[in-house]
Scaffold this motif. Structure first.
Motif, mmCIF file in Angstrom:
data_model
loop_
_atom_site.group_PDB
_atom_site.id
_atom_site.type_symbol
_atom_site.label_atom_id
_atom_site.label_comp_id
_atom_site.label_asym_id
_atom_site.label_seq_id
_atom_site.Cartn_x
_atom_site.Cartn_y
_atom_site.Cartn_z
ATOM 1 N N PRO A 241 16.633 -60.523 101.996
ATOM 2 C CA PRO A 241 17.677 -61.032 101.103
ATOM 3 C C PRO A 241 18.676 -61.939 101.817
ATOM 4 O O PRO A 241 18.796 -61.915 103.039
ATOM 5 N N HIS A 242 19.377 -62.732 101.031
ATOM 6 C CA HIS A 242 20.549 -63.530 101.426
ATOM 7 C C HIS A 242 20.210 -64.765 102.264
ATOM 8 O O HIS A 242 20.893 -65.786 102.137
ATOM 9 N N PHE A 243 19.206 -64.692 103.140
ATOM 10 C CA PHE A 243 18.924 -65.830 104.010
ATOM 11 C C PHE A 243 18.556 -67.089 103.230
ATOM 12 O O PHE A 243 19.074 -68.181 103.539
ATOM 13 N N LEU B 105 13.540 -70.535 87.701
ATOM 14 C CA LEU B 105 14.891 -70.216 87.229
ATOM 15 C C LEU B 105 14.829 -69.224 86.066
ATOM 16 O O LEU B 105 15.645 -68.296 85.986
ATOM 17 N N LEU B 106 13.864 -69.389 85.171
ATOM 18 C CA LEU B 106 13.645 -68.407 84.109
ATOM 19 C C LEU B 106 13.484 -67.012 84.688
ATOM 20 O O LEU B 106 14.010 -66.031 84.161
ATOM 21 N N ASN B 107 12.752 -66.936 85.791
ATOM 22 C CA ASN B 107 12.476 -65.642 86.413
ATOM 23 C C ASN B 107 13.742 -64.975 86.939
ATOM 24 O O ASN B 107 13.840 -63.746 86.965
ATOM 25 N N VAL B 108 14.725 -65.769 87.359
ATOM 26 C CA VAL B 108 16.005 -65.207 87.798
ATOM 27 C C VAL B 108 16.691 -64.519 86.621
ATOM 28 O O VAL B 108 17.156 -63.374 86.718
ATOM 29 N N TYR B 109 16.750 -65.206 85.487
ATOM 30 C CA TYR B 109 17.422 -64.648 84.309
ATOM 31 C C TYR B 109 16.632 -63.487 83.696
ATOM 32 O O TYR B 109 17.211 -62.644 83.015
ATOM 33 N N GLU C 266 18.188 -57.245 86.679
ATOM 34 C CA GLU C 266 19.626 -57.305 86.417
ATOM 35 C C GLU C 266 20.015 -58.665 85.843
ATOM 36 O O GLU C 266 21.116 -59.154 86.049
ATOM 37 N N GLY C 267 19.086 -59.264 85.102
ATOM 38 C CA GLY C 267 19.293 -60.629 84.627
ATOM 39 C C GLY C 267 20.041 -60.708 83.311
ATOM 40 O O GLY C 267 20.756 -59.788 82.902
ATOM 41 N N ASP C 268 19.845 -61.837 82.638
ATOM 42 C CA ASP C 268 20.549 -62.112 81.390
ATOM 43 C C ASP C 268 19.542 -62.745 80.431
ATOM 44 O O ASP C 268 19.234 -63.935 80.530
ATOM 45 N N MET C 269 19.024 -61.956 79.489
ATOM 46 C CA MET C 269 17.962 -62.457 78.628
ATOM 47 C C MET C 269 18.461 -63.474 77.605
ATOM 48 O O MET C 269 17.680 -64.286 77.103
ATOM 49 N N SER D 221 13.626 -65.669 95.604
ATOM 50 C CA SER D 221 14.431 -64.717 96.366
ATOM 51 C C SER D 221 15.576 -64.164 95.527
ATOM 52 O O SER D 221 15.840 -62.956 95.526
ATOM 53 N N LEU D 222 16.246 -65.032 94.784
ATOM 54 C CA LEU D 222 17.367 -64.588 93.949
ATOM 55 C C LEU D 222 16.881 -63.649 92.848
ATOM 56 O O LEU D 222 17.569 -62.682 92.498
ATOM 57 N N ALA D 223 15.686 -63.898 92.311
ATOM 58 C CA ALA D 223 15.132 -63.015 91.280
ATOM 59 C C ALA D 223 14.731 -61.670 91.871
ATOM 60 O O ALA D 223 14.981 -60.611 91.272
ATOM 61 N N ASP D 224 14.119 -61.693 93.059
ATOM 62 C CA ASP D 224 13.669 -60.449 93.698
ATOM 63 C C ASP D 224 14.828 -59.493 93.939
ATOM 64 O O ASP D 224 14.654 -58.273 93.867
ATOM 65 N N PHE D 225 15.995 -60.046 94.240
ATOM 66 C CA PHE D 225 17.149 -59.205 94.547
ATOM 67 C C PHE D 225 18.216 -59.265 93.456
ATOM 68 O O PHE D 225 19.354 -58.839 93.669
ATOM 69 N N SER D 226 17.820 -59.782 92.282
ATOM 70 C CA SER D 226 18.686 -59.803 91.090
ATOM 71 C C SER D 226 20.064 -60.390 91.393
ATOM 72 O O SER D 226 21.088 -59.845 90.988
ATOM 73 N N GLU D 227 20.084 -61.511 92.095
ATOM 74 C CA GLU D 227 21.357 -62.172 92.418
ATOM 75 C C GLU D 227 21.681 -63.183 91.318
ATOM 76 O O GLU D 227 21.554 -64.395 91.496
ATOM 77 N N LEU D 228 22.091 -62.654 90.171
ATOM 78 C CA LEU D 228 22.294 -63.470 88.975
ATOM 79 C C LEU D 228 23.426 -64.481 89.153
ATOM 80 O O LEU D 228 23.312 -65.643 88.741
ATOM 81 N N LYS D 229 24.531 -64.058 89.756
ATOM 82 C CA LYS D 229 25.678 -64.946 89.916
ATOM 83 C C LYS D 229 25.305 -66.169 90.747
ATOM 84 O O LYS D 229 25.658 -67.308 90.396
ATOM 85 N N ARG D 230 24.585 -65.947 91.832
ATOM 86 C CA ARG D 230 24.147 -67.077 92.657
ATOM 87 C C ARG D 230 23.131 -67.930 91.910
ATOM 88 O O ARG D 230 23.095 -69.164 92.068
ATOM 89 N N GLY D 231 22.300 -67.274 91.115
ATOM 90 C CA GLY D 231 21.325 -68.027 90.321
ATOM 91 C C GLY D 231 22.004 -68.992 89.365
ATOM 92 O O GLY D 231 21.577 -70.146 89.214
ATOM 93 N N ARG D 232 23.079 -68.530 88.731
ATOM 94 C CA ARG D 232 23.821 -69.414 87.830
ATOM 95 C C ARG D 232 24.423 -70.591 88.584
ATOM 96 O O ARG D 232 24.450 -71.727 88.091
ATOM 97 N N SER D 233 24.927 -70.299 89.784
ATOM 98 C CA SER D 233 25.538 -71.356 90.593
ATOM 99 C C SER D 233 24.517 -72.437 90.938
ATOM 100 O O SER D 233 24.781 -73.635 90.787
#
Length: 486
Positions: free
Chosen positions: A100-102, A160-164, A168-171, A128-140
Motif C-alpha cells: 500500500p501507499h507506495f 477508476l470504476l473499480n476504485v468506486y 469501501e467504495g461509493d456505488m 492499488s487504490l482499489a485494493d486498499f479501498s483508498e476512496l479519498k485518494r481515488g477521488r483526488s
C-alpha cells in the motif's frame, strides 16, 4: 558458492566495460540479493540507471527478490526527474506486490515534480487504490484524470470504476461514472455488477446485468459468478436459471468457480436438487463447493442429507473449515440435532480441525442448546468463552429460557441485554414483562419508571426477534475471491 564466485568474477573482469546486454543477462539470472546490489553498483559506475529498459529489468529483479523499496530509492529518489516509463514501472510493480501507499506516493511525487503522466500511469495506480479501498485518494486522482483528458481511455475508466466499486467504495459515484463513459466493455459491466453485489444492492446488480445483455456485451465467467451471487441473495431464481441455460448453450465447462456459484445460487433459492445435479456434474470440487452444497441442504432443512455430505466430504479428503462447521452447527440448531451439534463443537474445542471456534461457532452452539432446552449447558458455555458474549448469544439464551420456562435465567439474560444496549426499549419491555410473570410488582414499577425516564412509551406487550447466530456467512464472497477482475 561456486555460482557466486563465477558471478562475481564475471562482473569484476568487465568492471569498466560492462555492456547493457551483459547487464540484462545478469539481471535476468540474478537470484541472490547480494548479486543485485553489485549490479546496482555497476549501473552507477556505468551511469546506466536512467536507461528505461535496464531500469525495467532492474525493477523486475527487485520485485522477484522482495527488494522493491531498493528499486524505489535507487531509481526514483536518487534520479533527477526520472522518465515517466520508470515511474510507471515502479507503480505497476508495487501494485502487483500489493504494497500500500507506495504507488500513490510515487504518483504524488510525479505530480509535484511536473513529471508528465500518460494513460499507462493510472490503471495500476487505481488498482492499488482499489485494493486498499483508498476512496479519498481515488477521488483526488479522478480530478487529475479528467483535467488531463484520459477518462476517455477505457482502461483508465475501468480501473477508476473499480476504485468506486471497491469494498469501501461509493456505488453512486461508480454508477455516475459508468453512465458517463463513452465506451463500455465486459470489464466495465462486470465491475459495476460486482460493486453492487458487494454492497448488498442485489437488485441494482441484476439491473446492470440486464443492461449489459440488452446492449449486446457478452458476459464472461467473472460476470456470471457475480450475477449468480446476486441472484442467490435476491432470490431471483428465474434469472439464475437463465444464466445456467446460457452457460450450457455456450458449452462452458463447469469449473470449480462457476459450478460452485451455481450450487450456491440454487441452494439460496430453495432449489437444492438442481444444485446437487450441478455438484454431480463437476469434475473438480474444493472446500467452497462442499460448503455450498452443505449450506443449501441446511437451508432446505434437510439436515440428514447435510450430515451425509458432511461425512462424505471428510471421506474424500477435504478438511472442514470454519464455514463448513458453522453451517453444520446452524443446521443442527434449526433441526434439533443436539447430539451432532455437541459433537462438532467438542471437536472444535479439542482442536481436531486445526483452529479454535470463533464467536459465530459459540453463538450457533448456544442457540442449539437454548432451543433444545439445555439452558444450563448454554449458560455454562457463555460464561466460559474466551471473549465477551454478544447480544446474539444473550438473545438466544433469553428466547430459550422463555420457551422452556426458566424465569430466573431469563431475568439474567434480559439484564445483560439491557446492559449491552440500554437505549433499546424492547429489552426494557422484556425485562418488565418477566418481572410481571414472576409477580415482582415493585420491580415492574421500577422498570417502567426507568422506561418512562428514557422516553420509552410502550407500556404493555413485547415483541422480540430471535437473532440469527450465523450473522450472515458470506459464502458468495469466498467463491468470488477465487476470481480476480483486473
Amino acid at each position: 558458492m561456486i555460482k557466486i564466485k563465477i558471478f562475481l568474477s564475471s562482473i569484476h573482469e568487465t568492471e569498466m566495460s560492462i555492456t547493457a546486454n551483459r547487464i540484462f543477462q545478469f539481471l535476468n539470472s540474478c537470484s541472490y540479493r547480494c548479486h543485485l546490489h553489485q549490479i546496482q553498483s555497476q549501473l552507477i559506475i556505468q551511469n546506466l540507471q536512467s536507461d528505461t529498459t535496464i531500469a525495467a529489468h532492474f525493477i523486475s529483479a527487485c520485485h522477484s527478490l522482495g527488494l522493491l523499496c531498493t528499486a524505489h530509492e535507487f531509481l526514483f529518489i536518487h534520479l533527477y526527474n526520472p522518465h515517466v516509463f520508470i515511474c510507471n514501472s515502479l507503480i505497476r510493480a508495487f501494485s502487483h506486490a500489493c504494497i500500500p501507499h507506495f504507488p500513490y506516493a510515487i504518483y504524488a511525487s510525479m505530480h509535484g515534480n511536473s513529471i508528465v503522466t500518460n494513460n499507462y500511469t493510472f490503471p495500476f495506480l487505481f488498482k492499488s487504490l482499489a485494493d486498499f479501498s483508498e476512496l479519498k485518494r481515488g477521488r483526488s486522482v479522478h480530478t487529475h484524470v479528467v483535467k488531463l483528458g484520459y477518462l476517455a481511455d477505457i482502461y483508465v475508466g475501468n480501473s477508476l470504476l473499480n476504485v468506486y466499486a471497491s469494498r469501501e467504495g461509493d456505488m453512486e459515484l461508480c454508477r455516475q461514472l459508468f453512465d458517463e463513459m463513452r465506451e463500455r466493455d465486459v470489464v466495465s459491466f462486470t465491475v459495476l455488477i460486482t460493486g453492487f453485489r458487494r454492497a448488498g444492492k442485489y437488485d441494482d446488480a441484476l439491473i446492470g446485468f440486464e443492461q449489459m445483455l440488452s446492449t449486446g456485451v457478452v458476459p464472461n465467467r467473472v460476470t456470471m459468478v457475480n450475477a449468480l451471487a446476486a441472484c442467490g441473495s435476491f432470490g431471483a431464481i428465474d434469472m439464475g436459471v437463465w444464466i445456467h441455460g446460457f452457460i450450457k448453450r455456450k458449452g462452458w465447462e463447469l469449473d470449480v468457480i462457476l459450478g460452485t456459484a451455481l450450487i450456491d445460487m440454487y441452494g439460496k433459492c430453495g432449489r437444492i436438487e438442481e444444485g446437487l445435479s450441478v455438484f454431480h456434474k463437476m469434475k473438480e470440487k474444493n472446500i467452497f463447493t462442499w460448503n455450498a452444497i452443505i449450506k443449501g441442504l441446511a437451508l432446505a432443512k434437510n439436515v440428514e442429507e447435510a450430515v451425509f455430505w458432511f461425512t462424505r466430504m471428510k471421506q474424500e479428503g477435504f478438511m472442514a473449515d470454519k464455514v463448513t462447521l458453522l453451517e453444520m452447527l446452524c443446521a443442527c440448531s434449526h433441526s434439533g440435532f443436539v447430539d451432532m451439534g455437541r459433537q462438532i463443537f467438542c471437536s472444535l474445542i479439542q482442536g481436531k480441525y486445526g483452529f479454535s471456534p470463533t464467536a459465530k461457532h459459540y453463538a450457533a452452539t448456544i442457540d442449539l442448546l437454548s432451543r433444545a432446552g439445555c439452558l444450563k449447558d448454554a449458560f455454562r458455555i457463555i460464561r466460559g468463552m474466551p471473549f465477551e458474549p454478544t447480544k446474539s448469544m444473550w438473545g438466544s439464551l433469553l428466547s430459550g429460557c422463555r420457551t422452556h420456562g426458566s424465569l430466573e435465567l431469563s431475568e439474567f439474560a434480559a439484564k445483560k441485554l439491557v446492559e449491552l444496549e440500554p437505549e433499546s426499549g424492547a429489552y426494557h419491555v422484556a425485562l418488565s414483562n418477566l418481572y410481571a410473570e414472576m409477580g415482582r410488582w415493585n420491580d415492574v414499577e421500577e422498570a417502567r419508571e426507568l422506561m418512562k425516564d428514557k422516553g420509552f412509551n410502550k407500556e404493555l406487550g413485547c415483541s422480540s426477534m430471535e437473532p440469527d447466530p450465523q450473522n450472515h456467512v458470506h459464502d458468495s464472497d469466498a467463491i468470488i475471491k477465487m476470481n480476480t477482475c483486473s
